[in-house]
Scaffold this active site. Structure first.
Site, PDB file in Angstrom:
ATOM      1  N   ASP A   1      -6.831  -3.412   5.696  1.00  0.00           N
ATOM      2  CA  ASP A   1      -5.678  -3.880   6.475  1.00  0.00           C
ATOM      3  C   ASP A   1      -6.073  -4.224   7.902  1.00  0.00           C
ATOM      4  O   ASP A   1      -6.770  -3.448   8.562  1.00  0.00           O
ATOM      5  CB  ASP A   1      -4.615  -2.771   6.552  1.00  0.00           C
TER       6      ASP A   1
ATOM      7  N   CYS B   1       7.458   6.417  20.965  1.00  0.00           N
ATOM      8  CA  CYS B   1       6.200   6.698  21.660  1.00  0.00           C
ATOM      9  C   CYS B   1       5.084   6.786  20.622  1.00  0.00           C
ATOM     10  O   CYS B   1       5.332   7.145  19.477  1.00  0.00           O
ATOM     11  CB  CYS B   1       6.299   8.033  22.392  1.00  0.00           C
TER      12      CYS B   1
ATOM     13  N   HIS C   1      11.691  -4.268   6.574  1.00  0.00           N
ATOM     14  CA  HIS C   1      12.206  -3.587   7.763  1.00  0.00           C
ATOM     15  C   HIS C   1      13.699  -3.339   7.668  1.00  0.00           C
ATOM     16  O   HIS C   1      14.286  -2.709   8.533  1.00  0.00           O
ATOM     17  CB  HIS C   1      11.864  -4.390   9.020  1.00  0.00           C
TER      18      HIS C   1
ATOM     19  N   GLY D   1       0.789  -1.228   0.000  1.00  0.00           N
ATOM     20  CA  GLY D   1       0.000   0.000   0.000  1.00  0.00           C
ATOM     21  C   GLY D   1       0.816   1.270   0.000  1.00  0.00           C
ATOM     22  O   GLY D   1       0.715   2.085  -0.897  1.00  0.00           O
TER      23      GLY D   1
HETATM   24  N1  GLN Z   1      -1.380  -0.399   3.861  1.00  0.00           N
HETATM   25  C1  GLN Z   1      -0.491  -0.105   4.934  1.00  0.00           C
HETATM   26  C2  GLN Z   1       0.857   0.342   4.377  1.00  0.00           C
HETATM   27  O1  GLN Z   1       1.257  -0.166   3.386  1.00  0.00           O
HETATM   28  C3  GLN Z   1      -0.303  -1.279   5.855  1.00  0.00           C
HETATM   29  C4  GLN Z   1       0.591  -0.952   7.007  1.00  0.00           C
HETATM   30  C5  GLN Z   1       0.738  -2.050   8.036  1.00  0.00           C
HETATM   31  O2  GLN Z   1       0.504  -3.194   7.789  1.00  0.00           O
HETATM   32  N2  GLN Z   1       1.141  -1.726   9.227  1.00  0.00           N
HETATM   33  O3  GLN Z   1       1.530   1.164   4.937  1.00  0.00           O
END
Ligand code: GLN
Ligand code: ZN
Length: 765
Positions: free
Chosen positions: A606, A523, A701, A439
């Site tokens: 989501d 935070c 990540h 997304g």
């Molecule tokens: N659609 C969101 C994004 O791509 C999903 C984020 C998530 O899963 N935390 O940022």
């Protein structure tokens, strides 16, 4: 009535009123603050927090709950639980190693981090391995001395209990828990003995694990553990503290060799109070009654609390009763002082950490001196709550009637997935193993600056909108050029996936300073669901329609699901969580239908936080999953059978919820898997998954660009257990936090890997 009723606190937010703690940490990490100056600043903050509690008149002030990162990490480091990879020279653990364990460094990866029970706080998971425990430092003792010398406070050291500590650790087989307890016990007792010698009165030993499902064998270990501690620290008063749930075995916990037991009377579903009334209370023990909600932000109904105290006091004499929050106040923001931007009625209904201490003080006074002594404060509290209760937006007839008619709203699609699959295949004509993303695309500094300018009023709406359109267009062109099959608009207009919707729906407010620690220096400022949640006008249609107008390929509409919105907010507590989830679901249902009506016929809802609401007790989990799944389906299932519903989750602990996930009945789900090293894949060997599914083929990540071969390997492994016709190829999660520099090559490699897989599994590229 002669009374000795006292009040205690279990833990206090570390971050400081203006997140001074976070700022100090980040300056130190950035090299802008020397270690000495950093430590001085942390001491200053710690002292301030102690003085706040002192000024509020707390009788038992916790010490040692303050930390430079995380209290579980502190425990690990105190006992020398430092994995080999951060090798250092015996003695105290240097700050560099401490932070390396939390965050990793050039030589070694960080320790794992995970959720602290069912909260949004994350702790560092100790790696026990073959480590021989030793006492590297006596942290609670240092904290006790600090409070005494610097503020004249006779503090109550707080430590994590050995049972909970080891249950939350990793690096040894579950069957060796008894052995590990034996191994750690001498060092643990040494720590307590030093406290005893110092003249400490009360120690709070946190054993929240005792409020989960504890087996008979585990209870035996716990009995043994506390007997041993008692034998060697007879002069120390031990308050065994539980929280977040009720304790199942009341007989067992009340016969442990400790001086006091702390129980949560707020988040226990009424279990603790019931057990207390049925079983009574042992004469040799103090009860810490957790009556003020430590996890939510609402002002307490003090009349109801006084009534609860009366009922408890009928069983436990007041001189053996301590009033306290239900858990550490770590989970709520610091003070409502800064919230002048809110409607005064809403603000008046809030109680953050400081205000909760006031509530304890008022309750103590009402009991000790009689209610007339605090009549004005009781009246003010009553009035504030009444005004809040009566707010029209909390009592909307349209919303209440919507919930009453829930049974008439279909929460399933017209046809089963197998039939939808054929219809959708014909409609969409996608290549096999279609590629897509989750997304969001990288939020460049440019995007953040644009938003800032617009929020400050330097840009008008038209300027901001024009900028957003440029971003969307560039994003579409980029995806086309890379060769992705199902596109996204990029989510440039969103800072946060919950806040964005909260700002557009009715029923939410946003605080100015309502920050709570999520992990380390991170935070979050959760939205506040204070009233009935309702749809106002389309929230995502404009961006999606614009993106779709630029391309022939399908663009997915993108929204956050009801359970994620619920679990990442502070929620009103006069309705059940299920009811609030249904309100959100009905509002989102309208958004989904608005998207479909505008021609967006692939829609992703989501739910990354679905698992976060899972109750601690196994016996409550099914009921939660049932209403959570229902809320998702209410939101998503009003569409035509040819409309393709996607969902996304970003974690891999799946095996225990695979049935719930299947019953979401999403046409396609994308989930994380690259970090779980195939664990997820093996769970699909045992459970057949028969809907569309994309297992993330690379970990977003990390800035590392995975090679085509690596991704091909992931795809091949997945295709051994999943049907190729149902399989999608996508990254693990949204790309928002990544840079374009690594995102573009990674997506190119992903598309190449998909092409190779098509050639292999479908005989033609
Ligand atoms: N659609 C969101 C994004 O791509 C999903 C984020 C998530 O899963 N935390 O940022
Ligand atoms: Zn995700």
């Amino acid at each position: 009535m002669k009374t000795e009723l006292i009040i205690s606190n279990l833990g206090y937010p570390r971050i400081g009123e203006n997140r001074e703690w976070k700022k100090a940490l980040e300056s130190f990490w950035a090299g802008k603050l020397e270690e000495e100056a950093f430590r001085a600043e942390m001491d200053r903050i710690q002292l301030e927090l102690l003085k706040v509690q002192q000024a509020k008149g707390v009788d038992l002030i916790p010490v040692g709950d303050f930390t430079l990162y995380d209290h579980m990490l502190d425990m690990a480091v105190m006992f020398g639980v430092v994995p080999e990879r951060y090798r250092h020279e015996g003695g105290p653990v240097p700050l560099s190693v401490y932070f390396a364990m939390a965050r990793g460094n050039a030589q070694a990866t960080a320790c794992e981090m995970t959720k602290w029970f069912n909260t949004n706080y994350h702790y560092i998971v100790p790696e026990i391995g073959g480590i021989v425990p030793r006492l590297t430092v006596n942290k609670p003792l240092e904290a006790y001395r600090f409070a005494k010398n610097r503020a004249g406070i006779e503090g109550k050291p707080v430590v994590v209990g050995l049972f909970t500590f080891l249950k939350l650790s990793k690096g040894f087989e579950a069957g060796r828990l008894a052995e590990k307890i034996e191994q750690f016990l001498p060092v643990y007792i040494q720590m307590l003995t030093e406290l005893e010698r110092e003249g400490v009165q009360w120690v709070q030993i946190d054993e929240p694990y005792l409020a989960t499902n504890v087996t008979a064998d585990e209870w035996k270990l716990v009995e043994h553990l506390y007997r041993r501690i008692r034998e060697q620290t007879a002069g120390l008063r031990i308050m065994l503290q539980t929280y977040f749930e009720g304790v199942d075995d009341f007989e067992k916990i009340t016969s442990l060799s400790v001086d006091g037991i702390g129980l949560d009377f707020v988040h226990d579903g009424g279990k603790n109070a019931k057990a207390l009334e049925q079983s009574g209370w042992p004469e040799d023990k103090v009860l810490g009654a957790g009556l003020i909600d430590g996890r939510n932000i609402w002002r307490a109904d003090l009349d109801a609390k006084l009534e609860a105290i009366r009922r408890i006091a009928a069983v436990v004499p007041l001189e053996r009763l301590i009033l306290q929050p239900s858990c550490s106040l770590l989970h709520v923001p610091v003070s409502t002082r800064a919230e002048s931007g809110l409607d005064p009625v809403v603000r008046g209904a809030l109680a953050f950490a400081e205000e909760k201490l006031d509530e304890l003080r008022i309750l103590r006074a009402a009991v000790r001196q009689g209610e007339q002594a605090v009549e004005a404060e009781l009246a003010a509290s009553r009035e504030a709550l009444n005004a809040f209760r009566l707010l029209p937006e909390r009592n909307r007839e349209d919303i209440a009637s919507g919930l009453r008619q829930l049974a008439d709203i279909p929460d399933s699609r017209n046809r089963p997935f197998s039939e939808r699959f054929e219809l959708q295949r014909n409609k969409w004509q996608l290549p096999p193993l279609p590629t897509t993303t989750i997304g969001s695309f990288p939020q460049t500094p440019e995007v953040r600056q644009a938003r800032l300018k617009w929020r400050r009023g330097e840009w008008n709406d038209a300027q901001y909108e024009a900028f957003m359109k440029e971003q969307i267009e560039a994003c579409i062109r980029l995806q086309e050029e890379i060769g992705i099959d199902v596109l996204v608009h990029g989510e440039f207009e969103r800072t946060d996936m919950v806040e964005y919707f909260g700002e557009k729906l009715d029923g939410f407010v946003f605080t100015r300073n309502g920050w709570v620690q999520s992990y380390g220096s991170r935070c979050v400022k959760p939205p506040v669901i204070y009233a009935d949640v309702a749809f106002v006008q389309p929230m995502t249609v404009k961006e999606s329609v614009y993106a779709q107008s630029l391309t022939d390929r399908p663009v997915k509409g993108m929204l956050t699901g009801p359970i994620t919105i619920l679990n990442w907010s502070f929620v009103r507590d006069d309705l059940s969580r299920e009811q609030v989830a249904n309100q959100i679901a009905l509002a989102l249902r309208q958004e989904v239908l608005a998207l479909e009506k505008a021609g967006i016929e692939m829609i992703q809802v989501d739910e990354p936080a679905l698992r976060e609401g899972l109750p601690l007790k196994r016996e409550d989990q099914d009921a939660y999953l049932q209403w959570a799944v229902k809320a998702f389906r209410l939101a998503a299932s009003g569409v035509k059978d040819t409309t393709q519903i996607h969902t996304h989750m970003c974690y891999c602990e799946f095996h225990d919820m695979i049935d719930a996930i299947r019953s979401l009945d999403a046409d396609v789900i994308s989930i994380e898997s690259s970090r779980s090293h195939g664990e997820l894949i093996s769970s699909f060997e045992q459970h057949d998954y028969d809907h569309g599914i994309g297992l993330g083929v690379y970990d977003i990540h990390s800035p590392r660009v995975p090679s085509v071969e690596e991704m091909s390997d992931m795809i091949d492994r997945a295709l051994r257990v999943l049907r190729p016709e149902l399989f999608w190829i996508n990254p693990d999660c949204g790309l928002k936090t990544r840079g374009l520099a690594e995102t573009v090559p990674a997506l190119r490699n992903m598309v190449q890997a998909a092409q190779a897989a098509r050639a292999q599994h479908f005989q033609r590229a």
